[in-house]
Design a protein around this motif. Structure first.
Motif, PDB file in Angstrom:
ATOM      1  N   UNK A  75       0.775  -1.201   0.195  1.00  0.00           N
ATOM      2  CA  UNK A  75      -0.176  -0.123   0.115  1.00  0.00           C
ATOM      3  C   UNK A  75       0.841   1.227   0.082  1.00  0.00           C
ATOM      4  N   UNK A  76       2.002   1.421  -0.831  1.00  0.00           N
ATOM      5  CA  UNK A  76       2.856   2.343  -0.943  1.00  0.00           C
ATOM      6  C   UNK A  76       2.327   3.141  -2.286  1.00  0.00           C
ATOM      7  N   UNK A  77       2.600   4.238  -2.555  1.00  0.00           N
ATOM      8  CA  UNK A  77       2.281   5.179  -3.907  1.00  0.00           C
ATOM      9  C   UNK A  77       3.634   6.342  -3.999  1.00  0.00           C
ATOM     10  N   UNK A  78       4.231   5.911  -5.197  1.00  0.00           N
ATOM     11  CA  UNK A  78       5.037   7.066  -5.742  1.00  0.00           C
ATOM     12  C   UNK A  78       4.269   8.012  -6.237  1.00  0.00           C
ATOM     13  N   UNK A  79       5.004   9.364  -5.492  1.00  0.00           N
ATOM     14  CA  UNK A  79       4.413  10.591  -5.805  1.00  0.00           C
ATOM     15  C   UNK A  79       4.958  11.638  -7.067  1.00  0.00           C
ATOM     16  N   UNK A  80       4.354  11.957  -7.876  1.00  0.00           N
ATOM     17  CA  UNK A  80       4.573  12.844  -8.844  1.00  0.00           C
ATOM     18  C   UNK A  80       3.944  14.235  -8.729  1.00  0.00           C
ATOM     19  N   UNK A  81       4.531  15.158  -8.569  1.00  0.00           N
ATOM     20  CA  UNK A  81       3.808  16.498  -8.336  1.00  0.00           C
ATOM     21  C   UNK A  81       4.195  17.407  -9.412  1.00  0.00           C
ATOM     22  N   UNK A  82       2.913  17.827 -10.052  1.00  0.00           N
ATOM     23  CA  UNK A  82       2.914  18.724 -11.227  1.00  0.00           C
ATOM     24  C   UNK A  82       2.842  19.865 -10.777  1.00  0.00           C
ATOM     25  N   UNK A  83       4.132  20.536 -10.302  1.00  0.00           N
ATOM     26  CA  UNK A  83       4.494  21.806  -9.686  1.00  0.00           C
ATOM     27  C   UNK A  83       6.067  21.957 -10.114  1.00  0.00           C
ATOM     28  N   UNK A  84       6.420  23.086 -10.631  1.00  0.00           N
ATOM     29  CA  UNK A  84       7.787  23.202 -10.984  1.00  0.00           C
ATOM     30  C   UNK A  84       8.620  23.569  -9.788  1.00  0.00           C
ATOM     31  N   UNK A  85       7.828  23.832  -8.721  1.00  0.00           N
ATOM     32  CA  UNK A  85       8.736  24.207  -7.492  1.00  0.00           C
ATOM     33  C   UNK A  85       9.285  22.924  -6.861  1.00  0.00           C
ATOM     34  N   UNK A  86       8.651  21.786  -7.264  1.00  0.00           N
ATOM     35  CA  UNK A  86       9.148  20.535  -6.691  1.00  0.00           C
ATOM     36  C   UNK A  86       9.686  19.761  -7.515  1.00  0.00           C
ATOM     37  N   UNK A  87      10.987  19.273  -6.915  1.00  0.00           N
ATOM     38  CA  UNK A  87      12.089  18.625  -7.834  1.00  0.00           C
ATOM     39  C   UNK A  87      11.528  17.165  -8.225  1.00  0.00           C
ATOM     40  N   UNK A  88      11.512  16.494  -9.343  1.00  0.00           N
ATOM     41  CA  UNK A  88      10.929  15.210  -9.536  1.00  0.00           C
ATOM     42  C   UNK A  88      11.847  14.187  -8.936  1.00  0.00           C
ATOM     43  N   UNK A  89      11.090  13.070  -8.417  1.00  0.00           N
ATOM     44  CA  UNK A  89      12.081  12.249  -7.615  1.00  0.00           C
ATOM     45  C   UNK A  89      12.103  10.914  -8.329  1.00  0.00           C
ATOM     46  N   UNK A  90      13.233  10.203  -7.629  1.00  0.00           N
ATOM     47  CA  UNK A  90      13.431   8.865  -8.061  1.00  0.00           C
ATOM     48  C   UNK A  90      13.166   7.802  -7.544  1.00  0.00           C
ATOM     49  N   UNK A  91      12.769   6.693  -8.143  1.00  0.00           N
ATOM     50  CA  UNK A  91      12.305   5.400  -7.612  1.00  0.00           C
ATOM     51  C   UNK A  91      12.703   5.049  -6.322  1.00  0.00           C
ATOM     52  N   UNK A  92      14.134   5.376  -6.195  1.00  0.00           N
ATOM     53  CA  UNK A  92      14.745   4.616  -4.880  1.00  0.00           C
ATOM     54  C   UNK A  92      14.588   5.709  -3.879  1.00  0.00           C
ATOM     55  N   UNK A  93      14.187   6.929  -4.046  1.00  0.00           N
ATOM     56  CA  UNK A  93      14.149   7.817  -3.095  1.00  0.00           C
ATOM     57  C   UNK A  93      12.922   7.663  -2.200  1.00  0.00           C
ATOM     58  N   UNK A  94      13.139   7.571  -0.956  1.00  0.00           N
ATOM     59  CA  UNK A  94      11.909   7.129   0.007  1.00  0.00           C
ATOM     60  C   UNK A  94      11.183   8.332   0.082  1.00  0.00           C
ATOM     61  N   UNK A  95      11.772   9.450   0.105  1.00  0.00           N
ATOM     62  CA  UNK A  95      10.886  10.806   0.432  1.00  0.00           C
ATOM     63  C   UNK A  95       9.600  10.983  -0.733  1.00  0.00           C
ATOM     64  N   UNK A  96       9.779  10.408  -1.751  1.00  0.00           N
ATOM     65  CA  UNK A  96       8.475  10.442  -2.921  1.00  0.00           C
ATOM     66  C   UNK A  96       7.606   9.304  -2.755  1.00  0.00           C
ATOM     67  N   UNK A  97       7.815   8.438  -1.743  1.00  0.00           N
ATOM     68  CA  UNK A  97       6.686   7.481  -1.459  1.00  0.00           C
ATOM     69  C   UNK A  97       5.848   7.731  -0.207  1.00  0.00           C
ATOM     70  N   UNK A  98       4.721   7.533  -0.370  1.00  0.00           N
ATOM     71  CA  UNK A  98       3.742   7.586   0.847  1.00  0.00           C
ATOM     72  C   UNK A  98       2.992   6.366   0.946  1.00  0.00           C
ATOM     73  N   UNK A  99       2.501   6.024   2.014  1.00  0.00           N
ATOM     74  CA  UNK A  99       1.578   4.829   2.280  1.00  0.00           C
ATOM     75  C   UNK A  99       0.262   5.286   2.766  1.00  0.00           C
ATOM     76  N   UNK A 100      -0.786   4.699   2.206  1.00  0.00           N
ATOM     77  CA  UNK A 100      -2.096   5.099   2.635  1.00  0.00           C
ATOM     78  C   UNK A 100      -3.341   3.796   2.553  1.00  0.00           C
ATOM     79  N   UNK A 101      -4.224   3.829   3.181  1.00  0.00           N
ATOM     80  CA  UNK A 101      -5.141   2.930   3.489  1.00  0.00           C
ATOM     81  C   UNK A 101      -5.840   2.824   2.183  1.00  0.00           C
ATOM     82  N   UNK A 102      -6.138   4.186   1.628  1.00  0.00           N
ATOM     83  CA  UNK A 102      -6.570   4.083   0.339  1.00  0.00           C
ATOM     84  C   UNK A 102      -5.942   5.251  -0.655  1.00  0.00           C
TER      85      UNK A 102
END
Length: 1171
Positions: A707-734
């Motif tokens: 139940x983990x999701x890789x985050x892509x933010x459509x905002x130029x102020x946020x640097x795109x992340x890499x798959x191995x970077x845990x900062x760009x992963x969140x977990x959620x019940x839904x």
């Protein structure tokens, strides 16, 4: 070329030994039968002439065979093994050969030959070969010496008596080298005189006299003395043959005169009984015990009556039970699994413990469950799809494939539950759980999210143990370490040092995985190695590309190879650490299927082991390959697929185990968790104190999707992340829950967040690790969770101490703050009767259902044909089965199997399971069956037990042997200490030596049975049988229930009562209390001491002891009366409300009962008289 001169006789085992040894020789000698040149002066055969044109000569079988075997490395791998080989050569020459010579096969003592072979048989009990784990000259010498007995003297009955020798001999002679020399061996069916025949008979001349030939030796006429000697020998031989014929004739006559031994009778239960209804117990007992009859109908009745449920006999499971609560969960078997003896052992132990606690009146739950077995189940369904529809899972797509798995599970997945029921397992099936059920899946999801949010679960790209066959990583403890002693063709050539030079500045390095040099990024040498001091700060050129690789100074082993080591950070665990320290390039050269990537032509796209050969040849063509040497090494092999594991760089999810591992280790150190037997402590601490982080992601489709999701933010102020970077992963019940977390983390609105759920699933052991509390609805606070967690006991095999036990302890402490259980009992591993590990290829794997119902040898063969073994292994397994079960496996029954497994379970040792011993316990069942039938004659048809069990009217003469209290104490102590052999021994001895040999004999000879005392005799008889069956019931539930139901019943007793719950219903206990006596004088004291056993028996006391010298009052009589009448002044103030309600309920039940009020009134009156 060397020349080997041998005897022309086909049965000259000395020459045969040399010929077989020559088969293992790298350059085999030329074999010659004709006479050698006179110049060689050979004195015996075999003889070996080294070199051509007549060189050095070796004579004698042992000398020749030793030389040839040493060339083929068949004389042992070290000095100890060489000495052992010499020992067996001496045995073959001095012990076996004298009783195996062809002239003595018919004339020497057959017993002497069997004695020698029995010595050999004992040595082979737990061994496949005589020395080490592979064939050596010892096996060649002894097998060729045993050739004549097996061909001409050992009849099938003899071979059955020599099980281990026969197995070993057939293993040897079926090796290709033996077959090349001996051909196919025909074993003796009936011993006949041996007539030696030369392989090539000389053709007599036309004018030759046949008599002259017979009377000549080497062309010379025989002397008169020789002729007389031969005539005498012929006369002796004829007498011997006549004697054998007479003995055979007597045997046949004796066989005809003596009636054949009856086969074990099979009696079926034929009374129509709907499932769940009580079995007919009014019809007479069959004449003999038959498992089919006894085990019919009882299990479904137990289930329907609810005897396996903790709610039985009480309003609610939360109702306080002064006797306590016992809870144990089953080690969940794989949904793909099939019952084997390991399951049978586990369930025999767990069920007898469960039944014992239930009979003690405790609130008892044994919770069943089944594991989804991610890898195993996916493989089964994928094979089924390909076989039936020619499709892969990728052809179907993920969702449809998962539907196919559920379909398969619903059709086939309950098979093992039905098998467990056949074993009599008293599990609460209404609470059965599957690890992919919604309740458990919700718990798995919650566990991941909580651990991820706490930082215990994290994302990282590092080396994993990759299985190219499974296309998934596996954990460290799923990797087997296969030891190679040298060069082998295990999935490509392994176990070989390959030395190559790296150019620019020539450095010679050694490697065993030469294909990985394509991913090298450095060469390491020891900083103190004088050979390489001049290379500090230098670089070398990679042989196949323009890559410049630095020389790095690391603390490598100076004596390892050349002292210079190639560094491949992306494909070796040690090199990975070196790469991190020196900031080297991590070059991945393997894809998930084991094909080469990121490499130059012609290696691109090659399979890894094909590339090993290609790289080696390319280095040879360049002149950069130096040499190769055999190298003992350890190869990592996947325990599931048997594929060689590759270290591979992959981003995965990990559990930080450092803190959890310390807590788990400390729980044992501090005594909060008890592991039995305690010799497992060392292994527990060693693993947990050095624990590595746990890779929990698997590249599968079947399982709990992470139940983990890789985050892509459509905002130029946020640097795109890499798959191995845990900062760009969140977990959620839904997904919505995860999107809210991502928006909060990156401080953007939710509409700018795009999520991609991880495709991977969690390791199966993750869901198994929370099994003890997920089955009760965690994280919800359910009634079951509050009553049954933590559990009382975990019982399992020591082989999954790390896979499962340690992880349950870690996860339980982390997620619930409690240990999941108080005790862990680890049983031993089941092996066959010869101490060998169970293996399909050996034909020694036993399905417990085959032991319960019986199976023919042909049936065992049919099971092998349906297996996945290749034809060679099938034939080998058939030989093993024929040796161990020549007439198949007789019907033994569930009770006998359970009793045997418990009797074998000695703490601290593996179990060598012999089916013959199980059959012995089936005969024990027949013995107690007949004992109960005989004893019940004493009761008569009209006997009805009194409503209250009393002992005060019984005389010492009428009481059986005084054996009750000791055996009850032994059984209870055994259950508490998990000493199952002590329990079975006590029960066995009680029934056979106390009840049958003494008590029943006394009944038989008693003349008072028809007199006025017959009622007392009947009371004692019923109580004796009742107690004996109560002791027996936890281990032998079916025969215990069958015989108990035949005992006369009290009129007030419920017709549906079972022996497995009646003790709790009647508030009885098998555990006697100590008895105290106060004597007024020394004379009385001496009488008490003289008859203490009888007093102990009559009072049903555990021991008889004097009142303490202090004269302290042991019982406050007035307080006891107050308790019984519930009139104590401070009763309502001091007694909890729940206990008061429980007491009131007991009084209500007592008033409704015909017996309880009388008992209470009688107790009150007795106490008042004593006051």
């Amino acid at each position: 070329m060397a020349s080997l001169y041998i005897s022309p006789h086909p049965d000259d085992f000395r020459s045969l030994m040399a010929l077989v040894a020559a088969e293992f020789c790298p350059s085999r000698p030329c074999t010659l039968i004709e006479d050698p040149p006179a110049s060689l002066a050979l004195c015996s055969r075999p003889s070996l002439v080294l070199g051509s044109g007549g060189g050095e000569v070796l004579s004698g079988a042992i000398a020749v065979a030793w030389y040839l075997a040493s060339q083929g490395k068949m004389i042992g791998s070290n000095a100890k093994q060489e000495s052992q080989v010499w020992q067996w050569l001496s045995f073959a020459d001095n012990e076996l050969t004298p009783v195996s010579l062809d002239k003595k096969l018919q004339q020497s003592s057959h017993a002497e030959m069997m004695h020698v072979l029995n010595v050999l048989d004992k040595n082979l009990e737990s061994r496949t070969f005589l020395v080490g784990n592979s064939l050596t000259l010892a096996d060649i010498a002894v097998a060729t010496a045993a050739l004549l007995p097996f061909k001409y003297a050992l009849e099938p009955s003899n071979r059955r008596a020599l099980t281990n020798v026969t197995r070993w001999f057939l293993t040897c002679v079926n090796q290709s080298q033996f077959v090349n020399v001996l051909g196919q061996i025909s074993l003796c069916e009936k011993m006949v005189p041996v007539t030696p025949r030369p392989s090539v008979a000389p053709v007599p001349a036309a004018n030759a006299n046949p008599t002259d030939d017979a009377n000549a030796v080497n062309g010379k006429p025989k002397t008169e003395a020789q002729l007389k000697k031969e005539a005498k020998s012929r006369e002796k031989l004829e007498k011997f043959q006549q004697k054998k014929k007479m003995e055979e004739k007597k045997k046949q006559e004796k066989k005809l005169a003596k009636p054949e031994k009856k086969d074990l009778g099979v009696i079926s239960y034929d009374v129509p009984t709907p499932p769940g209804e009580k079995k007919d117990v009014l019809s007479p007992l069959p004449d003999s015990y038959s498992p089919q009859y006894v085990e019919a109908a009882w299990y479904s009745w137990w289930e329907k009556q609810g005897y396996f449920k903790p709610e039985y006999g009480r309003k609610s499971i939360s109702e306080p039970n002064p006797r306590g609560v016992f809870m144990m969960c089953i080690p969940p078997p794989n949904v793909t699994g099939s019952l084997h003896l390991g399951h049978a052992l586990t369930n025999a132990i767990q069920d007898c413990l469960t039944r014992w606690h239930r009979m003690r009146g405790e609130t008892t739950l044994w919770n069943p469950g089944c594991d989804h077995a991610g890898i195993a189940t996916q493989v089964v369904v994928e094979k089924k799809l390909m076989r039936e529809r020619g499709m892969s899972r990728h052809d179907l797509g993920r969702d449809q494939f998962i539907q196919e798995v559920w379909k398969w599970k619903n059709e086939k997945g309950d098979r093992i539950y039905h098998q467990l029921k056949k074993l009599g397992s008293s599990l609460d099936w209404d609470r059965a759980c599957f690890t992919m059920d919604p309740k458990l899946s919700n718990a798995v999801q919650e566990a991941f999210i909580r651990l991820h949010e706490d930082g215990v679960i994290y994302r990282s790209k590092r080396l994993v143990n990759w299985s190219c066959t499974l296309n998934s990583p596996i954990s460290d403890i799923e990797v087997d370490k296969k030891e190679l002693t040298g060069r082998t063709l295990l999935q490509g050539q392994s176990g070989v040092w390959m030395f190559l030079s790296i150019m620019l500045i020539e450095v010679i390095v050694a490697t065993t995985r030469i294909e990985t040099m394509l991913g090298d990024s450095a060469v390491a040498v020891h900083p103190a190695d004088p050979r390489y001091q001049h290379l500090k700060g230098k670089v070398v050129l990679h042989p196949f590309c323009d890559r410049m690789m630095p020389i790095v100074f690391e603390f490598v082993d100076i004596n390892f190879g050349t002292g210079a080591v190639k560094i491949t950070p992306a494909h070796d665990h040690n090199d990975y650490e070196v790469g991190n320290r020196h900031n080297l390039a991590f070059i991945n050269i393997l894809d998930e299927n084991g094909l080469l990537i990121n490499v130059p032509a012609p290696f691109l796209g090659m399979k890894r082991f094909e590339a090993r050969k290609a790289v080696l040849q390319a280095l040879k063509d360049r002149g950069q390959f130096k040499e190769s040497k055999d190298n003992p090494m350890v190869v990592p092999v996947c325990s599931r697929s048997k594929d060689i594991v590759e270290p591979l760089l992959k981003p995965q999810w990990y559990v930080d185990c450092a803190d959890m591992g310390k807590q788990a280790a400390d729980s044992v150190r501090e005594g909060r968790l008890k592991i039995i037997p305690d010799h497992h402590h060392k292994t527990w601490f060693n693993w947990l104190d050095n624990i590595r982080d746990w890779c929990i992601s698997r590249q599968l489709w079947w399982g709990h999707r992470i139940p983990a999701y890789f985050v892509t933010v459509n905002d130029p102020s946020v640097t795109p992340g890499e798959d191995m970077d845990g900062h760009y992963w969140v977990s959620g019940r839904t997904e919505e829950d995860a999107r809210d977390k991502a928006a909060k983390r990156f401080n953007v609105s939710t509409d700018k967040v795009t999520l991609r759920q991880d495709e991977d699933v969690l390791d199966t052991w993750f869901s198994s690790g929370i099994f003890p509390f997920s089955i009760f609805g965690w994280p919800n606070e359910t009634q079951d969770l509050s009553v049954f967690y933590p559990g009382s006991l975990l019982e399992t095999g020591h082989d999954i101490l790390f896979f499962w036990v340690a992880r349950m302890v870690m996860m339980g402490l982390k997620l619930t703050g409690k240990l999941p259980f108080k005790e862990v009992y680890l049983h031993a591993v089941v092996r066959d009767a010869h101490g060998r590990k169970m293996s399909k290829s050996l034909g020694n794997v036993i399905d417990p259902l085959d032991v319960i119902t019986g199976i023919s040898l042909e049936g065992l063969y049919a099971q092998l044909q349906d297996s996945n073994l290749d034809p060679v292994e099938v034939e080998k397994a058939k030989q093993g089965q024929q040796s161990d079960y020549p007439t198949g496996i007789p019907e033994c029954g569930t009770d006998a199997l359970r009793f045997a497994l418990c009797a074998y379970t000695s703490q601290g040792r593996d179990i060598d399971m012999d089916v013959n011993r199980i059959l012995g316990y089936r005969n024990f069942c027949n013995k107690l069956w007949n004992a109960v039938k005989f004893a019940m004659r004493t009761l008569g048809g009209n006997f009805v037990p009194s409503e209250k069990a009393q002992v005060r009217d019984l005389s010492i003469q009428s009481c059986q042997t005084g054996g009750f209290c000791p055996v009850v104490g032994l059984c209870n102590a055994g259950f508490q200490a998990y000493d199952f052999p002590a329990i079975t021994t006590a029960i066995y001895n009680f029934w056979l030596y106390e009840l049958c040999d003494i008590y029943l004999v006394s009944l038989f000879v008693c003349e008072e049975c028809e007199a006025s005392g017959s009622q007392s005799q009947a009371v004692v008889c019923r109580q004796t049988l009742f107690t004996g069956l109560c002791l027996l019931a936890p281990i032998m539930p079916f025969v215990g229930e069958e015989l108990y139901q035949r005992l006369p019943r009290r009129r007030s007793q419920d017709d549906h009562a079972s022996i497995h719950v009646m003790l709790s219903d009647r508030h009885l206990s098998l555990t006697p209390s100590p008895g105290y006596l106060q004597c007024i004088d020394s004379e009385t004291m001496s009488l008490v001491e003289q008859y203490s056993l009888q007093i102990q028996t009559l009072s049903l006391s555990q021991t008889i002891q004097p009142v303490p010298a202090t004269g302290a009052v042991l019982i406050d009589l007035e307080k006891e009366v107050a308790k019984l009448t519930m009139k104590k002044s401070d009763y309502k103030e001091k007694v909890p409300v729940k206990v008061q309600d429980l007491d009131a309920e007991k009084v209500r039940r007592g008033r409704e009962s015909a017996t309880e009020p009388d008992g209470a009134t009688e107790a009150i009156d007795n106490f008042k008289r004593m006051v």
